[in-house]
Design an enzyme around this catalytic site. Structure first.
Site, mmCIF file in Angstrom:
data_model
loop_
_atom_site.group_PDB
_atom_site.id
_atom_site.type_symbol
_atom_site.label_atom_id
_atom_site.label_comp_id
_atom_site.label_asym_id
_atom_site.label_seq_id
_atom_site.Cartn_x
_atom_site.Cartn_y
_atom_site.Cartn_z
ATOM 1 N NE ARG A 78 -2.962 0.375 3.298
ATOM 2 C CZ ARG A 78 -2.415 0.925 4.395
ATOM 3 N NH1 ARG A 78 -2.017 2.185 4.362
ATOM 4 N NH2 ARG A 78 -2.271 0.211 5.486
ATOM 5 C CE1 TYR A 131 -15.085 9.637 -17.703
ATOM 6 C CE2 TYR A 131 -14.924 9.811 -15.323
ATOM 7 C CZ TYR A 131 -15.121 9.050 -16.457
ATOM 8 O OH TYR A 131 -15.362 7.713 -16.339
ATOM 9 C CG ASP A 214 -8.730 14.535 -16.627
ATOM 10 O OD1 ASP A 214 -8.000 13.942 -17.439
ATOM 11 O OD2 ASP A 214 -9.757 14.038 -16.138
ATOM 12 C CE LYS A 239 -11.200 6.202 -19.837
ATOM 13 N NZ LYS A 239 -11.634 7.497 -19.324
HETATM 14 C C1 LIG Z 1 -12.129 7.976 -18.099
HETATM 15 C C2 LIG Z 1 -11.813 9.325 -17.630
HETATM 16 C C3 LIG Z 1 -11.661 9.606 -16.265
HETATM 17 C C4 LIG Z 1 -11.893 8.569 -15.197
HETATM 18 O O1 LIG Z 1 -10.960 7.548 -15.253
HETATM 19 P P1 LIG Z 1 -11.234 6.053 -14.703
HETATM 20 O O2 LIG Z 1 -9.933 5.388 -15.001
HETATM 21 O O3 LIG Z 1 -12.388 5.504 -15.472
HETATM 22 O O4 LIG Z 1 -11.523 6.174 -13.264
HETATM 23 C C5 LIG Z 1 -11.308 10.881 -15.898
HETATM 24 N N1 LIG Z 1 -11.124 11.864 -16.812
HETATM 25 C C6 LIG Z 1 -11.271 11.631 -18.129
HETATM 26 C C7 LIG Z 1 -11.058 12.754 -19.091
HETATM 27 C C8 LIG Z 1 -11.626 10.372 -18.579
HETATM 28 O O5 LIG Z 1 -11.793 10.165 -19.896
#
Ligand SMILES: *Cc1c(COP(=O)(O)O)cnc(C)c1O
Length: 425
Positions: A78, A131, A214, A239
């Protein structure tokens, strides 16, 4: 956190990140000569002595400063694990970040980072649309802790909204700013440097508000927010970084100072990534540049096809921004490529959009993006179903809008698939 010789240059020349993804941070001599970093599927680590264990905890919990050359030893997965540490070292190279922490999901990265900085009574500025998961956390979770979210529309100049945001802040201290650029699904851009400058004007003298970006849609290849003054870069590594639609993961990166509270909170929330998923992401990083480049080149061809198609009402793709577009200058300054996400609108609303989606043969109908396979979805009823009708209209999430994440298939096959599906409009 690297424990191994870190050769980042050759003949005095710094190497490119893609050259380092196969080796950086890993010493085969420590793992029986294995060319690949093994999966350290272990919960805990044996200390050489009780004294060594004590010293590791002193450093890990900040009970005393580390001695010169002393690194925090492996304790418990952890807190730290070789797969995560080596992955973090490699991921840091793309954004040229001092520190990285990987998480069990993109949402874990975003929520842990926000909670590390926000306090009850604060306000947080975010760019909209954002998101869906982040939107839910901002509007349904943070208010229960008396944190108020204030929207700043993507695709517009921050200065134009400064007076309204200042009024909305009222007496609340600004605790953090969360930017998502380009915005999902419309590809509206946010000028990171201008948002940082506005944050400096809106924050209180005794309370620095970090700017979090992000960077899931363009990063880490086509946009580097730290270079534009951001404090923390966030990823859904599910992604492009993972890239094969087979792992859920996230990451946060920034200076050691900016990351310290985030790393600390991760330890106590337990929102870190697992060793197996860390290993999968290391495998993915070896082809990150190849995948993102191939997908982007295909997306440019697909976008040109859609732009010229009579059934396509409007197209949102950074590679097709006209020089007279108000965001063109931001794109030129902030991004080094248009990426591989396209949104396009067909006439006839949801019914027509669904007919197109249902007719696709190669492209799969699914949410998520950034994988090797092309995926299409209907934001208004899927990823952005939670967004109020009013906000959907305001941010251009129309009933006829389809979002397409272009993968690494041959672009001619993707265009053929879209051509036959568009006959259904
Ligand atoms: C998918 C996504 C998230 C969330 O990510 P997870 O891995 O599904 O928790 C956050 N921001 C953007 C722009 C995303 O496309």
């Amino acid at each position: 956190m690297a424990k191994h010789p870190q050769h980042r240059s050759i003949g005095g020349r710094p190497m490119h990140p893609e050259s380092l993804m196969m080796s950086y941070g890993y010493n085969p001599a420590l793992s029986e000569g294995a060319v690949k970093c093994p999966i350290f599927q272990t919960s805990t680590f044996v200390f050489e002595s009780a004294e060594a264990g004590k010293a590791f905890f002193e450093v890990a919990y900040g009970l005393r400063p580390a001695n010169p050359g002393e690194v925090s030893g492996l304790i418990y997965s952890r807190l730290n694990n070789p797969d995560l540490e080596i992955l973090e070292d490699r991921l840091s190279l793309w954004d040229d970040a001092e520190s990285c922490a990987v998480f069990s999901s993109g949402m874990a990265a975003t929520t842990t980072s926000l909670m590390a900085y926000l306090r009850p009574g604060d306000a947080v500025i975010y760019t909209a649309p954002i998101y869906g998961g982040s939107d839910h956390f901002l509007h349904h979770v943070l208010p229960t802790w008396n944190v108020q979210a204030i929207a700043m529309p993507a695709g517009e100049r921050p200065e134009a909204h400064e007076a309204a945001i200042r009024a909305a802040l009222g007496d609340r201290p600004l605790g953090a700013v969360l930017i998502e650029t380009p915005a999902n699904p419309t590809n509206g851009l946010v000028d990171i440097a201008a948002m940082v400058a506005m944050t400096r004007r809106l924050e209180r003298a005794d309370r620095r508000a970090p700017v979090l970006v992000d960077n899931t849609f363009l990063g880490p290849l086509w946009q580097r927010p730290l270079e534009h003054g951001a404090d923390v870069v966030l990823y859904s590594a599910t992604k492009f970084i993972g890239g094969h639609s087979d792992v859920i993961a996230g990451a946060a990166l920034g200076s050691a100072e900016a990351m310290a509270p985030i790393r600390g909170l991760r330890t106590f929330l337990g929102s870190m990534l697992s060793p197996m998923d860390g290993w999968l992401l290391m495998r993915s990083l070896e082809t990150l540049k190849l995948r993102m480049t191939a997908a982007m080149l295909s997306a440019q061809q697909v976008a040109r096809f859609l732009r010229d198609h009579p059934k396509v009402q409007s197209l949102h793709y950074l590679g097709e921004l006209a020089p007279e577009h108000p965001m063109y200058e931001v794109y030129q300054r902030q991004c080094s490529g248009p990426g591989s996400l396209i949104a396009f609108e067909v006439p006839g609303g949801e019914a027509a959009a669904f007919r197109v989606l249902n007719a696709l043969q190669l492209v799969k109908v699914a949410v998520s993006l950034g994988g090797t396979e092309s995926l299409a979805e209907h934001p208004a009823s899927m990823t952005h179903a939670d967004v109020t009708k009013e906000d959907q209209a305001r941010y251009g999430i129309t009933q006829g809008l389809v979002r397409l994440s272009v993968g690494v298939e041959h672009p001619e096959d993707l265009i053929a698939d879209l051509a036959q599906a568009l006959t259904q409009v």
